[in-house]
Design an enzyme around this catalytic site. Structure first.
Site, PDB file in Angstrom:
ATOM      1  N   ASP A 175       0.842  -1.191   0.000  1.00 19.75           N
ATOM      2  CA  ASP A 175       0.000   0.000   0.000  1.00 19.75           C
ATOM      3  C   ASP A 175       0.882   1.247   0.000  1.00 19.75           C
ATOM      4  O   ASP A 175       1.998   1.235   0.529  1.00 19.75           O
ATOM      5  CB  ASP A 175      -0.895   0.003   1.245  1.00 19.75           C
ATOM      6  CG  ASP A 175      -1.921   1.113   1.192  1.00 19.75           C
ATOM      7  OD1 ASP A 175      -3.018   0.864   0.664  1.00 19.75           O
ATOM      8  OD2 ASP A 175      -1.630   2.237   1.659  1.00 19.75           O
ATOM      9  N   HIS A 203     -11.197  -4.473  -3.482  1.00 20.72           N
ATOM     10  CA  HIS A 203      -9.840  -4.685  -2.992  1.00 20.72           C
ATOM     11  C   HIS A 203      -9.889  -5.008  -1.506  1.00 20.72           C
ATOM     12  O   HIS A 203     -10.844  -4.666  -0.811  1.00 20.72           O
ATOM     13  CB  HIS A 203      -8.962  -3.456  -3.270  1.00 20.72           C
ATOM     14  CG  HIS A 203      -9.489  -2.178  -2.694  1.00 20.72           C
ATOM     15  ND1 HIS A 203     -10.546  -1.488  -3.257  1.00 20.72           N
ATOM     16  CD2 HIS A 203      -9.125  -1.464  -1.606  1.00 20.72           C
ATOM     17  CE1 HIS A 203     -10.797  -0.405  -2.540  1.00 20.72           C
ATOM     18  NE2 HIS A 203      -9.953  -0.367  -1.521  1.00 20.72           N
ATOM     19  N   ILE A 204      -8.836  -5.680  -1.050  1.00 19.28           N
ATOM     20  CA  ILE A 204      -8.771  -6.163   0.334  1.00 19.28           C
ATOM     21  C   ILE A 204      -7.507  -5.617   0.985  1.00 19.28           C
ATOM     22  O   ILE A 204      -6.420  -5.680   0.408  1.00 19.28           O
ATOM     23  CB  ILE A 204      -8.745  -7.715   0.351  1.00 19.28           C
ATOM     24  CG1 ILE A 204     -10.045  -8.263  -0.259  1.00 19.28           C
ATOM     25  CG2 ILE A 204      -8.550  -8.246   1.771  1.00 19.28           C
ATOM     26  CD1 ILE A 204      -9.935  -9.707  -0.715  1.00 19.28           C
TER      27      ILE A 204
END
Lengths: 297, 297
Positions: B162, B234-235
């Site tokens: 991320d 998304h996860i």
């Protein structure tokens, strides 16, 4: 232009955001008549050289607990002394017991998946050992008026400031509602028939808190814990903007009261006793060694 | 004994806990041969007198963005200069646009209750406006290899660091798995039939991440957002011990993937389209003025 040339020209006009938890501040200001945003964040401690050695002021002490403020002075090569003028808060425990040390040592968290079977086999018997005398402080609050500053008393619950709250700063408002019913140790005991009961408590909290504190009902985050820290049903009521509660407010520990009610609507008559619940469990929690370590994600 | 007498005698032996987010540290040590615990916490900024004025070092600058470190000197009455030697991180935006200012100004959060009707009437039409070109960066990642450091590529998702993660500190490990299916804008599109699909992704993430990073599968917190920041499913995959993600990891914004799967099992065929979902919504979110302000808690 560089930072060292620009900063002396910065004139602050407004604090855009200030976070006492993370020690950050965002300032709006001007440089040569143009808008500028300045964000500052304190640096973390260097644990090798952080013990305060100047300006140490004790605020109070009680038994083995001492607290106050202080700062750290260092001498640079030219013998010029520099001091961390902003300083830090200090808590000292001395002498510290083994229990103190265990409490302050960080224990890793594991995600565990508690099936209805794991609940019956491991968690339910454990909860039985946590009742009785261990909950006498709760009964003192409910029936013997142990906490004078309770803010709302309703026929079904008593709402009082949480111990973690300073009782003043609305930014971090934290109340806890303890219910009078003593047949709900945790959400595992909630059944479909409890929906009207929970809705009434929710409505009462949302109606009453804004009459006692300057906060709107839609700025309150209502949630329960699983596992809770004590096994008598209670609801956490926190300023929705506040994030400074560590693990205790995260998905995987906190469940919105509204979500509890929604789940009961579709879980069937037996409610949460039939649900598989995933949550973070510390190695220091009794349930870990009692068997939950066999149910990791 | 007082703090100022005890602290010079403190000899640190172990760091029990250190939190770079809240700038706290807990040290185990000894005083006169007995155990002692010393907890330190940096004090928040005084927004009236915090602008760094010494030791300003620019790390980098890019367009209107400048960043670096610095500290604050003050002169006390005796003309003795003291400096905050620990200092702070500095971000400066100059000149700052109206959009910059809106982004950094704190906006209050409201708890809203999104019924299936509110979803159909307000949220679903809004999501349609967020597709197309706005998601081209997602397609670039999925199909054109825009992010070289993707760590796991599976037939059903791509897992990459991320943007909020520094890519190094496992304490704050933060990955995001973007799925290849483009028919799931949010959990609202998940149906009972998607359970095996989600379980396969979950199993693959839990199996693969520990082979790439030194972390156990049961120390990963997997969750989704509602509302998400972009409408392609998304996860989030985060170190379960990490709490430093503000609102984005709280109950009322984050929902454990495991909980999504459990909910699908009991929600019926139409899945999340039939659920009432409560969450925190900022006044600055488009959905607030598009009508969600009529659905506050």
């Amino acid at each position: 232009m560089s930072l060292s040339a620009l900063l002396p020209l910065f004139h602050s006009t407004e604090t855009l955001e200030s976070d006492s938890q993370t020690k950050k501040v965002s300032l709006l200001g001007t440089i040569n008549g143009k808008n500028a945003i300045l964000q500052l964040e304190k640096r973390p401690f260097d644990s090798k050289a952080c013990i305060p050695n100047s300006n140490i002021i004790q605020a109070q002490s009680n038994d083995v607990y001492f607290w106050g403020t202080g700062s750290r002075s260092t001498e640079d090569s030219g013998d010029k002394q520099t001091t961390d003028s902003a300083g830090c808060k200090i808590n000292l425990i001395y002498p510290a017991s083994a229990a103190h040390i265990a409490k302050y040592r960080k224990h890793p968290l594991h995600m565990v998946i508690e099936t209805p079977k794991a609940y019956q086999k491991i968690v339910r018997p454990y909860i039985e050992t946590q009742k009785g005398d261990r909950l006498s402080w709760v009964r003192n609050i409910l029936y013997h008026g142990q906490e004078v500053e309770s803010c709302v008393k309703d026929s079904s619950y008593i709402l009082l400031p949480d111990m973690k709250w300073d009782g003043v700063a609305i930014d971090s408002l934290y109340l806890v509602a303890i219910v009078y019913r003593n047949d709900i140790a945790s959400i595992r005991d909630l059944k479909q028939g409890d929906i009207p009961y929970l809705e009434a408590i929710r409505d009462s909290i949302l109606e009453n808190v804004p009459t006692k504190y300057p906060i709107a009902r839609d700025q309150l985050r209502l949630y329960v814990h699983y596992q809770p820290s004590f096994y008598h049903f209670h609801i956490h009521v926190v300023n929705a903007n506040y994030t400074g509660l560590g693990q205790t407010i995260l998905a995987g520990k906190a469940i919105l009261l509204e979500e509890v009610i929604e789940s009961l609507k579709i879980l069937g008559e037996d409610g949460f006793s039939k649900k598989t619940i995933t949550y973070g469990l510390s190695e220091s929690h009794d349930l870990w060694n009692l068997g939950m370590k066999d149910y990791t994600q």
